[in-house]
Enzyme design. Sequence first.
Site, PDB file in Angstrom:
ATOM      1  N   ASP A   1       9.110  -4.625  -8.626  1.00  0.00           N
ATOM      2  CA  ASP A   1       9.465  -5.868  -9.316  1.00  0.00           C
ATOM      3  C   ASP A   1      10.575  -5.686 -10.353  1.00  0.00           C
ATOM      4  OD1 ASP A   1       7.603  -7.245  -7.864  1.00  0.00           O
ATOM      5  OD2 ASP A   1       6.096  -7.296  -9.446  1.00  0.00           O
TER       6      ASP A   1
ATOM      7  N   MET B   1       7.862 -10.790  -3.116  1.00  0.00           N
ATOM      8  CA  MET B   1       7.017 -10.378  -4.233  1.00  0.00           C
ATOM      9  C   MET B   1       7.730 -10.664  -5.549  1.00  0.00           C
ATOM     10  SD  MET B   1       4.950  -6.947  -3.094  1.00  0.00           S
ATOM     11  CE  MET B   1       3.541  -7.099  -1.989  1.00  0.00           C
TER      12      MET B   1
END
Length: 364
Positions: free
Chosen positions: A142, A184
Site C-alpha cells: 500500500d 488494494m
Amino acid sequence: MKRVLVATGGGDCPGLNAVIRAVVKRAAQEKDWEVVGSIQSFDGILKEPTEIKILDDAAVKGIHYQGGTIIGTTTKGGPFAWPVKNKDGSWGSADRSDEMIRKLQYLGIDAVISIGGDGSQKISQALYEKGLNIIGVPKTIDNDLSATDFTFGYQTAVQICTEAVDKLKTTAASHNRVFVLEAMGRDAGWIALSAAIAGGAEACLIPEIPYDIKKVKQKLDTRFLKGKGFGIIVVAEGAMPKGGTALAEESTEVGNPNLKLSGAADRLAAELKVAGVEADIRTTVLGHLQRGGIPVAYDRVLATQFGVKAFEMVLEGKFGQMVAYRHPQVVGVPLPEAIGQQNLVDPKANLVQTAKGVGIAFGD
C-alpha cells in the site's frame, strides 16, 4: 558465534525473499554471525516445538526473484495477542511477549530483524521497549508508511494493476462496456492512483477523495456516443462515496480482529446503474493477485538495499529503528517516527494533479 533472527510478519509481499537473501549475504561477510529465520513471523518462536531454520547461502540461493517468503508469514496472533481457547469454547488472547524474549535469549539470539508493515512495526516498538534488540524493515504494497519514500512490493502491485487495466481495455472496447477494477488500498490510494495514470483509466476513486456518483457518471457519459464506447474505473478497496464509509466486515478468524474490506467495485457498479448509466457494467477484483508473483526489478533492488542496511544497523547497535528509503539514501529512523503517521494521498498532490491533467476523474 552471534545470531540474528529474521521474521516476516503481516501480509505477504513481493520482495520479502530479496530482503532475507540480502541479510544472509551481508552477514556472511562478517564470518562470526549466523542468520536464523522464525517460521510464520514470531509464531515460530512461540510454538512448541520451536520452528526456526538456519538461513545460509544454500537456503537463500536464487530466492530474490521469488514471490512470497521462504519462512512464511501470518496476520494472526503475535507475542502480545496469542490466541487462547477458553474453557467455554470461546477464544481470547494472552500476552506472551516476556516468554518470547526469554526464549530468544535461550536460543542465543543477539538481535532481531522484523520485516513487516505498520502492525508489525508497532509490535517491534513494543518489544524494543521491553529490551529486545530489534530492527524494523518496512513492508507494504500500500506504500502507506510515511517514514519511507517507498516500500518494496508497491511497484510490483502497481505493475500488476496496470497490466489488468491494459487487459480490461481490450475486452471493454470489444463489448462497449464499463469495467470497474478494484485494487488494494485500505486507507491509501497509491496503487489505484498510479495504475489509473499508467493504464489510462477514465476515473480513479480512492479513500482520500470521497466521490460523488453523479460526477463519476458524467465522466462516463463523455465516453459513449449512441451506445458505442467504453470506460475503465480503478477503485481502491477503501474508496467511499461522499457522506458514506468504506465497505468492511469484522473478521471472524481467530487471532485476526482486523476489519476486512470488500465490495467497493460491486457497490460502485450498483450506484452507477441507479444513477442512470445504461452501458453494461462488469467488475474485476484483483485481491491477492497484487501480493503474489515475481517482484519487479525496482522492488528487488529496494528490498536488497533494505536487507543490507538492516544487518549493518545490527552491527552498529542501532536498535529500536526502522530502515527507510529517503532519496537517495537508505537510512534508519526511530520506530515511533516510523509508525506515527500514515502516508496518504494528498488530494492536492502533484500526482493527483497529473491525473486530472490527463482527464482522469475522481468524482470530487
